[in-house]
Design a protein around this motif. Structure first.
Motif, mmCIF file in Angstrom:
data_model
loop_
_atom_site.group_PDB
_atom_site.id
_atom_site.type_symbol
_atom_site.label_atom_id
_atom_site.label_comp_id
_atom_site.label_asym_id
_atom_site.label_seq_id
_atom_site.Cartn_x
_atom_site.Cartn_y
_atom_site.Cartn_z
ATOM 1 N N GLN A 26 0.649 -1.971 10.203
ATOM 2 C CA GLN A 26 1.933 -1.934 9.820
ATOM 3 C C GLN A 26 2.953 -1.577 11.077
ATOM 4 N N PRO B 207 -6.614 8.767 -1.148
ATOM 5 C CA PRO B 207 -6.803 7.485 -1.456
ATOM 6 C C PRO B 207 -7.987 7.013 -2.208
ATOM 7 N N PRO C 99 -5.949 3.614 4.068
ATOM 8 C CA PRO C 99 -4.481 3.889 4.412
ATOM 9 C C PRO C 99 -4.327 4.002 5.872
ATOM 10 N N GLU C 100 -5.420 4.540 6.545
ATOM 11 C CA GLU C 100 -5.128 4.657 7.883
ATOM 12 C C GLU C 100 -4.994 3.460 8.843
ATOM 13 N N LYS D 8 -0.096 4.421 0.807
ATOM 14 C CA LYS D 8 -0.679 5.332 1.831
ATOM 15 C C LYS D 8 -0.895 6.604 0.903
ATOM 16 N N CYS D 9 -1.664 6.431 -0.063
ATOM 17 C CA CYS D 9 -1.862 7.632 -1.014
ATOM 18 C C CYS D 9 -2.662 8.953 -0.320
ATOM 19 N N LYS D 10 -2.216 9.874 -0.444
ATOM 20 C CA LYS D 10 -2.753 11.322 0.174
ATOM 21 C C LYS D 10 -4.098 11.359 -0.132
ATOM 22 N N GLY E 253 -1.976 1.543 7.824
ATOM 23 C CA GLY E 253 -0.648 1.926 8.446
ATOM 24 C C GLY E 253 -0.663 1.655 9.960
ATOM 25 N N CYS F 8 0.858 -1.171 -0.023
ATOM 26 C CA CYS F 8 0.078 0.111 0.017
ATOM 27 C C CYS F 8 0.982 1.147 -0.154
#
Ligand SMILES: Cc1cc2nc3c(=O)[nH]c(=O)nc-3n(C[C@H](O)[C@H](O)[C@H](O)COP(=O)(O)OP(=O)(O)OC[C@H]3O[C@@H](n4cnc5c(N)ncnc54)[C@H](O)[C@@H]3O)c2cc1C
Ligand SMILES: Cc1cc2nc3c(=O)[nH]c(=O)nc-3n(C[C@H](O)[C@H](O)[C@H](O)COP(=O)(O)OP(=O)(O)OC[C@H]3O[C@@H](n4cnc5c(N)ncnc54)[C@H](O)[C@@H]3O)c2cc1C
Ligand code: SF4
Ligand code: SF4
Ligand code: FES
Lengths: 280, 474
Positions: free
Chosen positions: B75, B55, B68-69, B51-53, B72, B49
């Motif tokens: 991870q 998304p 993405p949050e 983590k696109c600004k 993240g 991923c």
């Protein structure tokens, strides 16, 4: 939730009536409607007709004939024990109103719910004649109730040990008296015969069709019956239909579609001794 | 149990494959086919991923999960936080992670998908939800009581979502479900091998632990009508009764034995556990030759169940392979398990034996016509193309419409006359004051996540309605 059996009444050989605690159902029940009963967790859903209800006491009653695994197992339940689930009331209420002279014909176990109709028809101001059909004297039950709820009671049996033998009594009644409506509840073959008998007299005849059901609320379609050439769902369009339009032969065939499985289930249960160990 | 190819690290453009039971194994059991990522696999996939600004994936998700949050947080090893952030938007991640058609939703929009495989968002979501279930689910704090009473009808994904959201806001919620088990299609429709019922039951238990009173075996419209519920003091009502009424082909002979609606077949197997007959009391009979009519997910599920019950199964679909509406993944699964397709074919008539059991059927060949204005091709019968084939079990899976019991017993409720769906605005308001609806009963058969999305929006609108001055009576 608990559906406690408050009364168990042996009506005749292998025929039992349960009165169970179900206040919400009791408050909304009407003649002609039915319940879906699940005896224990994981058990089958069986449709059984409401044969009485008492909103004050919060109870509803149904009667069953021990024909297969689930009804045999139900028969082993005693007063004070509880059933896993009872859903209802399902199906449409009967059309109870003042017709004039009403003929109520009941056969076998369905005599129990039929008497609720006799009672309601009488309360609605009708003259009620009730015919009780049974195999023989020892299978006859609820005669006193029938007398209390009707203006006239006629008994008929297959072997002639109670009342008159066969359909003769019914034919006589129709020949000699006028009726405005006929309500029939019993084995499918008997409902078919009675509908054939009332047809020439053009008496509106209401039958309760009893196809195989699962959900009882219009989801599965296993209960489909043909009435007047149209596909209907027994559970949501019925269970009462016009006996002069119903395709009884198709119903009989559809009732038998799972016969080998039903037999297997029944035999396995009986050979296991009808054990109660899997319920609390 | 054997597992297929474990995930070897592959190119950045390829996703980590899902371990599954092998086809020859799984076709003999009802256990879950997709076994789920291991922790390591989930991390490998999360690595992909970007983590696109902005998304794009999030736009594809009907309930706007902060993708993405959560990836993240996962991870960073903050599993509990990751699942908590998913749950702000999606109350049933263990279910959505398994049955969301991700390829047409979140994953369709993922930028990774432009070149290679998109990030497998659903599988990571499933991993986290399964992790949470093993580690104990947290019950969130409840708002102080508002003194308002709400009735929710139907314990499918739409009803469960509304009930959970409103109880958390401090309302008193009663959930009425007609069947003896909650979950709606999740329990009676989607088979065990795609969605284990213990997971569904856990989610229902969670909703109950939040404080929702669940009444099973209550068919609204019979035991109580909506006007009666209103009179008894419910301040607002949500109808989430789904689309459970089977449709038929209308061909002669359809009432023969051995012809099931998809719903009957699924209810017997999934709800009543007929695959364990005679251990369980409800029977099912499939013969040697099963024909499933239809081409959607429901048809695929019926076919895969029949294969597991030992039959030879073919699927009759009136259009061609390209038009099959079922999920690709399910089509592939079914094919691997031995399903045969008969495209461009439609049923015409069923013939029975002397006992009234189906023994053969007549079919007709179809051809696709020029696309209409909407771009969809029509089909027409090819004259003289009839053919007969032997069959002893038929499953009709050509769609469901809403059950009409509530519509018939609620005077004045606006219903679409053609589809039987309840008419609602974007927030689930019906034309009756205080009565809301959503999910399949309003849209027609759709998806789990769209039913939940509708539930979310309706819950918000209901809360606003309940907190405005004089909800009841006017
Ligand atoms: C709307 C409706 C109302 C009903 N009301 C009643 C009721 O009030 N009382 C009642 O006893 N039954 C009633 N029935 C029938 C009842 O549901 C079945 O008898 C029951 O489901 C049998 O379950 P089982 O598992 O014991 O037997 P199964 O294993 O399902 O069947 C055993 C065998 O008995 C046969 N059989 C089924 N019913 C009868 C019968 N009535 N007489 C003789 N043989 C039969 C079946 O065809 C089968 O071969 C009703 C059915 C419907 C659809
Ligand atoms: C076989 C099958 C496979 C599917 N596979 C997928 C999939 O892979 N992915 C996906 O996203 N979607 C799938 N779907 C679709 C998805 O399951 C539905 O869109 C979704 O469940 C709709 O949710 P709902 O809450 O609106 O209704 P439902 O899930 O239908 O729930 C409605 C509930 O209301 C109850 N009810 C109905 N009437 C009353 C009443 N009068 N009183 C009380 N209760 C009532 C019903 O018993 C039921 O429990 C599938 C559907 C089927 C049938
Ligand atoms: S809920 Fe469904 S669509 Fe949304 S992120 Fe999860 S898998 Fe994707
Ligand atoms: S679009 Fe794809 S890569 Fe971008 S944040 Fe979403 S999942 Fe990650
Ligand atoms: S019993 Fe299932 S639709 Fe009637």
């Amino acid at each position: 939730m608990m559906f406690k059996i408050v009364t168990k009444r042996q009506l005749a050989y292998k025929k039992t009536l349960f009165e169970v605690e179900a206040p919400d159902i009791a408050a909304k029940s009407n003649p002609g409607q039915f319940l879906i009963v699940i005896a224990k967790e994981g058990g089958e859903r069986v449709p059984l007709t409401i044969c009485d209800y008492d909103a004050k006491k919060g109870t509803v009653s149904f009667a069953f004939h021990e024909v297969g695994k689930t009804t045999k197992e139900l028969g082993t339940y005693e007063q004070g024990e509880s059933l896993y689930n009872v859903t209802g009331p399902l199906g449409n209420p009967s059309e109870i109103k003042k017709y004039g002279r009403v003929l109520c014909v009941g056969g076998s176990i369905m005599i129990a719910p039929l008497l609720l109709q006799s009672k309601a028809m009488k309360a609605a101001g009708n003259h009620v004649t009730t015919v009780l059909g049974c195999r023989g004297d020892e299978f006859l039950f609820m005669k006193e109730e029938a007398e209390a709820y009707s203006d006239e009671v006629v008994i008929a049996s297959d072997d002639g040990t109670a009342g008159e033998k066969g359909m003769g009594a019914l034919c006589d009644l129709l020949e000699n008296q006028h009726f405005d409506r006929c309500v029939v509840m019993g084995p499918v073959v008997m409902m078919k015969q009675v509908s054939d008998i009332t047809r020439p007299y053009k008496i509106p005849t209401v039958v309760t069709l009893t196809p195989i059901m699962i959900d009882g609320m219009g989801m599965c379609g296993v209960c489909r019956v043909t009435v007047g050439g149209k596909m209907m769902f027994g559970c949501v369009d019925g269970p009462e239909f016009d006996g002069h339009l119903a395709d009884f032969d198709e119903l009989i065939k559809r009732q038998r579609t799972m016969l080998p499985e039903e037999r297997l289930s029944s035999v396995l249960w009986e050979t296991s001794g009808g054990c109660k160990c899997d319920r609390k | 149990m054997t597992e297929s190819e474990p995930a070897a690290p592959r190119g950045k453009d390829e996703d980590v494959p899902m371990p599954r039971q092998e086809p020859h194994e799984r076709v003999k059991n009802f256990k879950e086919v997709a076994l789920g990522y291991t922790e390591e696999m989930a991390h490998q996939e999360a690595e992909r991923c970007l983590k696109c600004k902005k998304p794009l994936c999030r736009q594809g998700c009907p309930v706007d999960v902060p993708i993405p949050e959560f990836i993240g947080l996962f991870q960073e090893g903050k599993y509990a936080e990751a699942i908590a952030i998913i749950k702000t938007k999606n109350a049933l991640p263990a279910i959505c992670g398994r049955v969301c058609p991700q390829e047409g939703q979140c994953q369709m929009k993922c930028v990774r998908g432009k070149k290679g495989d998109p990030v497998n968002i659903g599988r990571i979501e499933r991993f986290l939800a399964d992790w949470e279930r093993e580690h104990g689910v947290q019950i969130p704090p409840k708002a102080p009581s508002t003194g308002k009473k709400v009735a929710v009808i139907g314990a499918g994904p739409a009803g469960l979502t509304v009930a959970a959201d409103l109880v958390k806001l401090g309302h008193q919620v009663t959930l009425f479900e007609a069947l003896h088990v909650g979950g709606g299609v999740l329990s009676y429709g989607i088979p065990e091998f795609r969605l284990p019922k213990v997971i569904v039951q856990k989610e229902i238990d969670y909703v109950q632990r939040l404080g929702v009173e669940i009444k099973l075996g209550y068919l609204i419209g019979r035991i109580e009508t909506i006007p009666e519920l209103m009179k008894e003091g419910y301040d607002a009502i949500f109808i989430g009764s789904g689309a459970g009424l089977p449709q038929w082909t209308g061909c002669p002979g359809e009432n023969l034995g051995g012809i099931y609606s998809a719903n009957e077949f699924l209810i017997r197997v999934n709800l009543m556990k007929a695959y364990e007959f005679p251990e369980k009391d409800t029977p099912i009979r499939v013969g040697k030759n099963v024909v499933v009519i239809g081409g959607g997910n429901v048809a695929m599920d019926c076919a895969r169940i029949s294969l597991r019950l030992g039959a030879k199964v073919s699927l009759l679909y009136r259009r061609s392979r390209n038009e099959l509406p079922a999920r690709r993944e399910e089509i592939e699964n079914a094919e691997e398990e031995g399903l045969e397709f008969k495209f461009l074919s439609a049923p015409a008539e069923f013939y029975g034996d002397d006992k009234g059991w189906v023994r053969s059927m007549r079919c007709v060949k179809m051809e696709l016509t020029e696309p209409d204005a909407s771009g969809r091709q029509g089909v027409r019968q090819m004259a003289g193309s009839d053919f007969e084939m032997p069959v002893d079990t038929v499953i009709v899976a050509i769609g469901q419409t809403p059950n009409p019991i509530i519509q018939r017993t609620t005077e004045g409720l606006q219903v679409n006359p053609k589809h039987g769906t309840i008419v609602v605005d974007a927030d689930g308001r019906t034309n009756l004051k205080g009565v809301f609806a959503g999910g399949d009963v309003a849209t027609g058969a759709a998806t789990v996540i769209s039913a939940m999305g509708a539930g979310k929006r309706a819950a918000k609108a209901m809360h606003e309605y309940l907190m405005s001055e004089t909800p009841r009576g006017e």
